[in-house]
Design an enzyme around this catalytic site. Structure first.
Site, short mmCIF file in Angstrom:
data_model
loop_
_atom_site.label_atom_id
_atom_site.label_comp_id
_atom_site.label_asym_id
_atom_site.label_seq_id
_atom_site.Cartn_x
_atom_site.Cartn_y
_atom_site.Cartn_z
N SER A 160 0.85 -1.20 0.00
CA SER A 160 0.00 0.00 0.00
C SER A 160 0.88 1.24 0.00
CB SER A 160 -0.85 -0.01 1.27
OG SER A 160 -1.35 1.28 1.55
N SER A 161 0.34 2.34 -0.53
CA SER A 161 1.11 3.59 -0.55
C SER A 161 1.33 4.15 0.86
CB SER A 161 0.40 4.63 -1.42
OG SER A 161 -0.88 4.90 -0.93
N CYS A 162 0.64 3.63 1.87
CA CYS A 162 0.84 4.15 3.24
C CYS A 162 2.15 3.66 3.85
CB CYS A 162 -0.35 3.84 4.13
SG CYS A 162 -0.50 2.11 4.55
N TYR B 213 -0.81 -0.85 9.99
CA TYR B 213 -0.97 -1.48 8.67
C TYR B 213 0.30 -1.27 7.85
CZ TYR B 213 -3.18 -2.29 4.07
OH TYR B 213 -3.51 -2.74 2.82
N LYS C 83 2.86 -4.02 6.16
CA LYS C 83 3.13 -4.07 4.72
C LYS C 83 4.63 -3.90 4.43
CE LYS C 83 -0.89 -4.97 3.04
NZ LYS C 83 -1.09 -6.25 2.34
N HIS D 237 -13.13 2.94 2.82
CA HIS D 237 -12.30 4.05 2.37
C HIS D 237 -13.20 5.17 1.88
CE1 HIS D 237 -9.35 0.69 2.08
NE2 HIS D 237 -8.53 1.63 2.51
O1 GFB Z 1 -9.77 6.56 2.21
P1 GFB Z 1 -9.45 6.92 3.59
O2 GFB Z 1 -10.31 6.30 4.66
O3 GFB Z 1 -7.97 6.53 3.95
O4 GFB Z 1 -9.56 8.50 3.78
P2 GFB Z 1 -6.48 7.16 3.81
C1 GFB Z 1 -9.00 9.40 2.87
C2 GFB Z 1 -9.37 10.82 3.23
O5 GFB Z 1 -10.78 11.01 3.00
C3 GFB Z 1 -9.13 11.21 4.69
C4 GFB Z 1 -11.37 11.66 4.11
O6 GFB Z 1 -8.65 12.55 4.72
C5 GFB Z 1 -10.53 11.15 5.29
O7 GFB Z 1 -10.70 11.99 6.42
N1 GFB Z 1 -12.79 11.34 4.18
C6 GFB Z 1 -13.81 12.25 4.02
C7 GFB Z 1 -13.36 10.16 4.44
N2 GFB Z 1 -14.99 11.67 4.19
C8 GFB Z 1 -14.75 10.37 4.45
C9 GFB Z 1 -15.61 9.25 4.73
O8 GFB Z 1 -16.83 9.35 4.80
N3 GFB Z 1 -15.00 8.04 4.93
C10 GFB Z 1 -13.63 7.89 4.87
N4 GFB Z 1 -13.10 6.67 5.07
N5 GFB Z 1 -12.80 8.94 4.65
C11 GFB Z 1 -5.96 4.67 4.16
C12 GFB Z 1 -5.15 3.91 5.18
O9 GFB Z 1 -5.65 5.99 4.42
O10 GFB Z 1 -5.59 4.40 2.83
C13 GFB Z 1 -4.97 2.50 4.82
O11 GFB Z 1 -5.73 4.07 6.45
C14 GFB Z 1 -4.62 2.31 3.36
O12 GFB Z 1 -3.98 1.97 5.63
C15 GFB Z 1 -5.52 3.09 2.46
O13 GFB Z 1 -3.28 2.66 3.12
C16 GFB Z 1 -5.14 3.00 0.99
O14 GFB Z 1 -6.11 7.39 2.40
O15 GFB Z 1 -6.31 8.32 4.71
#
Ligand code: GFB
Length: 322
Positions: A115-117, A144, A148, A187
């Site tokens: 993952s890119s994280c 996570y 990875k 996500h």
């Molecule tokens: O996709 P996401 O949950 O993961 O959130 P990450 C990306 C951005 O979208 C964050 C915002 O800034 C969230 O605060 N966001 C806005 C939301 N509204 C929402 C919502 O309703 N739901 C969610 N989920 N986010 C993940 C990692 O990071 O990316 C994992 O935690 C993994 O480990 C994955 O690497 C690809 O991009 O922040």
């Protein structure tokens, strides 16, 4: 050290897709349908990937030639933050068991998906593969990320010590058919598709997004990711991992506007500032993958429309959870 073959043909091979029920695994199974190989899968009931004995026995009995390691515990920013033990332990066990069993059963080639994280929170953008382990991680998903990174290192260690042809691909934020639309663990892309759709149906004046909307994210359709992984399996045989992305990013607010337009929701967008933003930006460099001869085919707009169509079909048959 084993000589690295220039091209690994999948035709006629027994190819195990670990995690075939997941979004990436199911895309890989679809993609491998045109490769002339025999695709092996195993459900969670048949094979517990966290159990070393079961994984060893399964590999000894089924003898795959190649493995796509797409099984993982995954989730969005809140799920990562809320379940650190599960995200670290489950992912360490799954990848360690599969990589070790691949070695003992003589698998010819393995591709590990990360993952890119894995990259430092404040890595220079766009992030090149060399940025790994050059700075502190983003705290919301460091568990996570550590798992990875361990997977990448395990693949490299088996290559270095035993000459195994194991490679690693690091996809950016993925979306598409088979995504998790549960608002607590998903996500951002599926969450916003669902929120906009439900607000449109119930005539709500607004939808709520988490955080400030300013973080930038890069998105890749899962069918593009599967295509890139199959390409890498065929042409890439080296120790360093390879970024798999679109090479473009946008802010969460810009993404929300695109999704609202695709769904047909015209209300306001408001912010829940109690929720985390996460890392400010994680645009990966796509140079290495392009040099290896691959680039994405599905535009973000088309991909969002397709993901929304899939969500509507699946929610109509109640296959999308609450
Ligand atoms: O996709 P996401 O949950 O993961 O959130 P990450 C990306 C951005 O979208 C964050 C915002 O800034 C969230 O605060 N966001 C806005 C939301 N509204 C929402 C919502 O309703 N739901 C969610 N989920 N986010 C993940 C990692 O990071 O990316 C994992 O935690 C993994 O480990 C994955 O690497 C690809 O991009 O922040």
């Amino acid at each position: 050290m084993m000589a690295n073959p220039p091209f690994y043909a999948l035709e006629g091979k027994r190819v195990f897709v670990a995690g075939h029920r997941g979004m990436v695994g199911s895309a890989l199974v679809r993609r491998l349908g045109s490769e002339g190989c025999s695709v092996l899968t195993s459900t969670r009931n048949e094979l517990d990937l966290k159990n070393q004995g079961s994984v060893r026995a399964w590999f000894a009995a089924n003898r795959p030639d190649a493995v796509f390691l797409a099984a993982a515990k995954v989730g969005g920013i809140l799920a990562n933050d809320a379940y650190p033990a599960d995200f670290l332990y489950d992912n360490l066990m799954i990848e360690a068991n599969i990589i070790e069993a691949s070695f003992t059963s003589g698998v010819e080639k393995l591709l590990f998906l990360g993952s890119s994280c894995i990259y430092p929170k404040f890595a220079a953008q766009p992030i090149t593969e060399e940025a790994l382990l050059t700075g502190p991680l983003e705290p919301t998903n460091e568990w996570y990320a550590i798992a990875k990174i361990a997977g990448i290192k395990l693949a490299q260690a088996y290559r270095r010590q035993y000459g195994c042809n194991y490679i690693s691909a690091m996809p950016t934020n993925l979306y598409g058919p088979g995504d998790n639309f549960d608002l607590r663990s998903s996500h951002v892309m599926p969450a916003l598709i669902r929120k906009a759709h439900e607000a449109k149906l119930s005539g709500d004046a607004q939808i709520e997004i988490w955080g400030t909307g300013t973080p930038r994210r890069e998105f890749l359709h899962v069918d593009d990711c599967a295509d890139a992984c199959v390409h890498l399996m065929k042409v890439y045989s080296a120790s360093e991992h390879v970024n798999v992305g679109s090479g473009e990013d946008l802010t969460i607010l810009e993404l929300t506007r695109l999704i609202c337009a695709a769904v047909g929701f015209q209300g306001a967008i408001v912010h829940d500032l109690t929720k985390p933003d996460g890392t400010p930006r994680k645009l990966m460099s796509a140079d290495k993958l392009r040099t290896l001869g691959w680039s994405p085919k599905i535009s973000l707009i088309d991909g969002i429309k397709g993901a929304y169509d899939w969500f509507q079909r699946e929610s109509a048959t109640a296959r999308v959870s609450a």
